[in-house]
Design a protein around this motif. Structure first.
Motif: not given
Length: 128
Positions: A113-114, A118-121
């Motif tokens: 999930q992290n 992080d990938l989305s951000l």
């Protein structure tokens, strides 16, 4: 735990064999006592001493078998206790294993999930 169960099985088999031998010895003793009583009541008392010694020997044999049987009962009880304690320990280990497996999967999900966050951000900032 299998070793303890096998040992218990061997002890139970010994007990069964010993019980059969004990019953046979007891029957032999009772028959000897009956024969001895008949001989004592009869006018012919030949071999009375021999029969008395035979009955005494048979009684001693029966008593020894009985003592062995009692000792074997104690060993069986002790082996059952060991087996029961091992079963309890096994259940505890299995519960711990399930707990740690669940915690591990939750930890992996959290990491994933992290990474996803992080990938989305990262994608969001790259668009800006």
């Amino acid at each position: 735990m299998e070793t303890e169960a096998l040992e218990l099985g061997k002890l139970l088999q010994k007990k069964s064999d010993l019980d059969k031998e004990l019953v046979q010895s007891q029957q032999k003793y009772m028959n000897g006592v009956n024969d001895l009583n008949r001989l004592r009541k009869s006018a012919l008392r030949q071999n009375l001493l021999v029969l008395e010694k035979s009955v005494d020997y048979t009684r001693e044999t029966w008593v020894e078998l009985f003592k062995k049987s009692q000792l074997l009962d104690k060993k069986i009880d002790a082996q059952r206790d060991i087996l029961q304690k091992n079963r309890i320990k096994l259940r505890e280990v299995e519960k711990l294993e399930e707990k740690y497996e669940l915690e591990f999967h939750q930890y992996i999900e959290k990491i994933e999930q992290n990474k996803s966050d992080d990938l989305s951000l990262l994608k969001k900032y790259q668009k800006l």
